[in-house]
Design a protein around this motif. Structure first.
Motif, PDB file in Angstrom:
ATOM      1  N   TRP A 287       0.838  -1.203   0.000  1.00  0.00           N
ATOM      2  CA  TRP A 287       0.000   0.000   0.000  1.00  0.00           C
ATOM      3  C   TRP A 287       0.874   1.255   0.000  1.00  0.00           C
ATOM      4  CZ3 TRP A 287      -5.562   0.029   0.829  1.00  0.00           C
ATOM      5  CH2 TRP A 287      -6.108   1.305   0.923  1.00  0.00           C
ATOM      6  N   LEU A 288       1.873   1.289   0.893  1.00  0.00           N
ATOM      7  CA  LEU A 288       2.733   2.468   0.998  1.00  0.00           C
ATOM      8  C   LEU A 288       3.565   2.660  -0.276  1.00  0.00           C
ATOM      9  CD1 LEU A 288       3.875   2.159   4.726  1.00  0.00           C
ATOM     10  CD2 LEU A 288       2.080   3.619   3.764  1.00  0.00           C
ATOM     11  N   PHE A 289       3.990   1.562  -0.892  1.00  0.00           N
ATOM     12  CA  PHE A 289       4.711   1.669  -2.167  1.00  0.00           C
ATOM     13  C   PHE A 289       3.806   2.251  -3.246  1.00  0.00           C
ATOM     14  CE2 PHE A 289       5.132  -0.685  -6.271  1.00  0.00           C
ATOM     15  CZ  PHE A 289       6.184   0.070  -6.785  1.00  0.00           C
ATOM     16  N   LEU A 290       2.578   1.753  -3.332  1.00  0.00           N
ATOM     17  CA  LEU A 290       1.659   2.197  -4.381  1.00  0.00           C
ATOM     18  C   LEU A 290       1.238   3.650  -4.208  1.00  0.00           C
ATOM     19  CD1 LEU A 290      -0.512  -1.036  -4.709  1.00  0.00           C
ATOM     20  CD2 LEU A 290       1.028  -0.093  -6.452  1.00  0.00           C
ATOM     21  N   GLN A 291       1.249   4.141  -2.964  1.00  0.00           N
ATOM     22  CA  GLN A 291       0.902   5.557  -2.780  1.00  0.00           C
ATOM     23  C   GLN A 291       2.144   6.454  -2.832  1.00  0.00           C
ATOM     24  OE1 GLN A 291      -1.179   5.842   0.986  1.00  0.00           O
ATOM     25  NE2 GLN A 291       0.702   6.166   2.159  1.00  0.00           N
ATOM     26  N   GLY A 292       3.296   5.833  -3.177  1.00  0.00           N
ATOM     27  CA  GLY A 292       4.495   6.627  -3.452  1.00  0.00           C
ATOM     28  C   GLY A 292       5.393   6.916  -2.281  1.00  0.00           C
ATOM     29  N   ASP A 293       5.223   6.195  -1.175  1.00  0.00           N
ATOM     30  CA  ASP A 293       6.067   6.464  -0.003  1.00  0.00           C
ATOM     31  C   ASP A 293       7.501   6.000  -0.203  1.00  0.00           C
ATOM     32  OD1 ASP A 293       3.617   7.240   0.959  1.00  0.00           O
ATOM     33  OD2 ASP A 293       3.966   6.439   2.969  1.00  0.00           O
ATOM     34  N   TYR A 294       7.715   4.965  -1.007  1.00  0.00           N
ATOM     35  CA  TYR A 294       9.070   4.531  -1.309  1.00  0.00           C
ATOM     36  C   TYR A 294       9.109   3.783  -2.635  1.00  0.00           C
ATOM     37  CZ  TYR A 294       7.093   0.982   1.944  1.00  0.00           C
ATOM     38  OH  TYR A 294       6.281   0.121   2.618  1.00  0.00           O
ATOM     39  N   ASP A 295      10.342   3.475  -3.108  1.00  0.00           N
ATOM     40  CA  ASP A 295      10.494   2.856  -4.421  1.00  0.00           C
ATOM     41  C   ASP A 295      10.343   1.335  -4.332  1.00  0.00           C
ATOM     42  OD1 ASP A 295      12.887   1.940  -3.330  1.00  0.00           O
ATOM     43  OD2 ASP A 295      14.149   3.343  -4.448  1.00  0.00           O
ATOM     44  N   TYR A 296      10.391   0.691  -5.508  1.00  0.00           N
ATOM     45  CA  TYR A 296      10.137  -0.749  -5.578  1.00  0.00           C
ATOM     46  C   TYR A 296      11.159  -1.579  -4.797  1.00  0.00           C
ATOM     47  CZ  TYR A 296       8.833  -5.269  -7.592  1.00  0.00           C
ATOM     48  OH  TYR A 296       8.434  -6.579  -7.746  1.00  0.00           O
ATOM     49  N   PRO A 297      12.479  -1.342  -4.942  1.00  0.00           N
ATOM     50  CA  PRO A 297      13.439  -2.129  -4.157  1.00  0.00           C
ATOM     51  C   PRO A 297      13.213  -1.985  -2.652  1.00  0.00           C
ATOM     52  CG  PRO A 297      14.572  -0.998  -5.938  1.00  0.00           C
ATOM     53  CD  PRO A 297      13.176  -0.446  -5.891  1.00  0.00           C
ATOM     54  N   THR A 298      12.836  -0.789  -2.208  1.00  0.00           N
ATOM     55  CA  THR A 298      12.562  -0.587  -0.773  1.00  0.00           C
ATOM     56  C   THR A 298      11.326  -1.371  -0.358  1.00  0.00           C
ATOM     57  OG1 THR A 298      13.531   1.623  -0.908  1.00  0.00           O
ATOM     58  CG2 THR A 298      12.165   1.148   1.020  1.00  0.00           C
ATOM     59  N   PHE A 299      10.317  -1.380  -1.226  1.00  0.00           N
ATOM     60  CA  PHE A 299       9.111  -2.176  -0.950  1.00  0.00           C
ATOM     61  C   PHE A 299       9.456  -3.654  -0.763  1.00  0.00           C
ATOM     62  CE2 PHE A 299       6.292  -4.946  -3.665  1.00  0.00           C
ATOM     63  CZ  PHE A 299       5.428  -5.318  -2.639  1.00  0.00           C
ATOM     64  N   ILE A 300      10.274  -4.195  -1.663  1.00  0.00           N
ATOM     65  CA  ILE A 300      10.667  -5.599  -1.558  1.00  0.00           C
ATOM     66  C   ILE A 300      11.386  -5.853  -0.236  1.00  0.00           C
ATOM     67  CG2 ILE A 300      12.099  -7.431  -2.539  1.00  0.00           C
ATOM     68  CD1 ILE A 300       9.675  -6.792  -4.237  1.00  0.00           C
ATOM     69  N   GLU A 301      12.336  -5.002   0.082  1.00  0.00           N
ATOM     70  CA  GLU A 301      13.110  -5.180   1.314  1.00  0.00           C
ATOM     71  C   GLU A 301      12.218  -5.076   2.544  1.00  0.00           C
ATOM     72  OE1 GLU A 301      16.110  -5.957   3.936  1.00  0.00           O
ATOM     73  OE2 GLU A 301      16.023  -6.281   1.759  1.00  0.00           O
ATOM     74  N   LYS A 302      11.344  -4.082   2.573  1.00  0.00           N
ATOM     75  CA  LYS A 302      10.461  -3.905   3.726  1.00  0.00           C
ATOM     76  C   LYS A 302       9.480  -5.066   3.860  1.00  0.00           C
ATOM     77  CE  LYS A 302      10.596   1.125   4.294  1.00  0.00           C
ATOM     78  NZ  LYS A 302      10.970   1.097   5.731  1.00  0.00           N
ATOM     79  N   GLY A 303       8.988  -5.566   2.731  1.00  0.00           N
ATOM     80  CA  GLY A 303       8.074  -6.708   2.767  1.00  0.00           C
ATOM     81  C   GLY A 303       8.742  -7.946   3.330  1.00  0.00           C
ATOM     82  N   LEU A 304       9.987  -8.202   2.897  1.00  0.00           N
ATOM     83  CA  LEU A 304      10.725  -9.370   3.393  1.00  0.00           C
ATOM     84  C   LEU A 304      11.071  -9.212   4.871  1.00  0.00           C
ATOM     85  CD1 LEU A 304      13.124 -10.014   0.369  1.00  0.00           C
ATOM     86  CD2 LEU A 304      11.255 -11.494   1.145  1.00  0.00           C
ATOM     87  N   VAL A 305      11.515  -8.025   5.261  1.00  0.00           N
ATOM     88  CA  VAL A 305      11.871  -7.790   6.668  1.00  0.00           C
ATOM     89  C   VAL A 305      10.658  -7.980   7.569  1.00  0.00           C
ATOM     90  CG1 VAL A 305      12.547  -6.009   8.328  1.00  0.00           C
ATOM     91  CG2 VAL A 305      13.857  -6.297   6.218  1.00  0.00           C
TER      92      VAL A 305
END
Length: 351
Positions: A287-305
């Motif tokens: 959700w936060l990635f899609l609303q522009g809070d961070y980029d795709y690599p950050t989304f992947i990392e945050k999701g895994l963490v």
């Protein structure tokens, strides 16, 4: 209730598909009799474990040889329109084996541990009455704990009090944690300052009852003796292997359309990132990635963490769980785990 011959024959015809002919007709008949004894003794099976450890697969394997119905013990699987990110059973699996507490709520709704306990007691009675073995499967350890330990008698939600606290949270989240710290230090130390759901609930309990959450939880809890639990856990000895599996599954979720699923939820217009459903692992990060809070690599990392952190909490809880039979999902085969669970049930029935 006795299992009919046609049910026994059906189970034999649907022999364990990963290894045809592995189990003899005699073995299958013995296990079916064992299931009858469990049902007569009001005994259920619980399959616990961290995320991505293979709980659902084990339960489906059990359904090859025993007449079971599955009760989900997962706080995210209750939500409709949230299939990919929750690793929800497939339509075929849901059609093959009766599943309960899946797709029961809209993402706008909340669902408490107390409601879970009440629902499970009704479901277990119904499933036993149908001559099937209830199998509770999931990793929401708070639900398992509530089921075994009982629930404190807490006041019901008060809409006006809750709305006032939610308004305070929007203005200044630190106010809520400061309030809780002043009235209930134990709860304040346990509840994170960035956890609005639990902060608001703890303050709501105090404002509506005059007693703190800590005081109410210290009161005697009702005894739960409606049924017995045989408990199994899939507990990896090598956490790195679990992390690898978490990575594989997260990749598969992306390939299956996790981001598209979250886009559709956002397009509804009535959901937001702070809802209980949207705080589920993977969904909040998407959700936060899609609303522009961070980029795709950050989304992947945050999701895994976030997923690894969830697994860590689950493992910590499981290591404290009493009377638990452990199987390492990464050093045993599906057959070994299945036979291990069947042997465990057999030993409990004999006692």
């Amino acid at each position: 209730m006795k299992l009919k011959d046609k049910e026994i024959n059906l189970n034999i015809r649907n022999n364990f598909k990963v290894a045809p002919g592995l189990f003899s007709t005699e073995q299958l008949s013995q296990w079916l009799k064992m299931a009858e004894q469990c049902i007569a003794q009001k005994t259920c099976l619980a399959i616990m474990g961290p995320t991505a450890s293979g709980k659902s697969q084990l339960s489906m394997d059990l359904a090859r040889v025993l007449p079971i119905e599955i009760i989900s013990v997962d706080s995210a699987l209750i939500y409709r329109q949230m299939d990919v990110g929750t690793a929800k059973p497939t339509a075929q699996e849901l059609a093959t084996v009766p599943h309960h507490l899946i797709n029961t709520h809209d993402p706008l709704q909340t669902y408490s541990a107390a409601e879970f306990v009440e629902d499970v007691h009704g479901l277990v009675a119904d499933i036993l009455g149908r001559g099937c073995l209830p199998v509770l499967v999931g990793g929401t350890m708070m639900y398992f704990n509530a089921l075994q330990q009982g629930m404190s008698d807490l006041p019901e939600a008060d809409k006006s009090v809750r709305e006032a606290l939610q308004a305070l949270w929007v203005q200044d989240p630190s106010q809520l944690h400061a309030q809780l710290h002043d009235i209930d230090l134990v709860s304040a130390q346990r509840i994170h300052p960035n956890d609005p759901q639990r902060l608001i609930r703890a303050l709501e309990v105090f404002k509506t009852s005059g007693k703190t959450l800590t005081e109410l939880r210290a009161l005697p809890k009702p005894s739960l003796s409606a049924f017995k639990l045989i408990k199994v856990a899939l507990l990896p000895q090598d956490r790195s292997k679990l992390h690898d599996q978490i990575g594989v599954r997260f990749e598969q979720m992306l390939e299956k359309g996790l981001l598209q699923e979250v886009k559709q939820l956002m397009q509804r217009g009535d959901l937001h990132a702070d809802l209980t459903a949207m705080r589920s692992v993977g969904y909040r990060q998407a959700w936060l990635f899609l609303q522009g809070d961070y980029d795709y690599p950050t989304f992947i990392e945050k999701g895994l963490v976030a997923t690894r952190q969830l697994a860590k909490r689950q493992l910590t809880w499981l290591r404290k769980e009493p009377d638990l039979e452990l199987f390492d999902p990464f050093s045993t085969t599906r057959i070994e785990r299945l036979e291990g669970v069947l042997n465990l049930i057999q030993s409990h029935v004999r006692h």
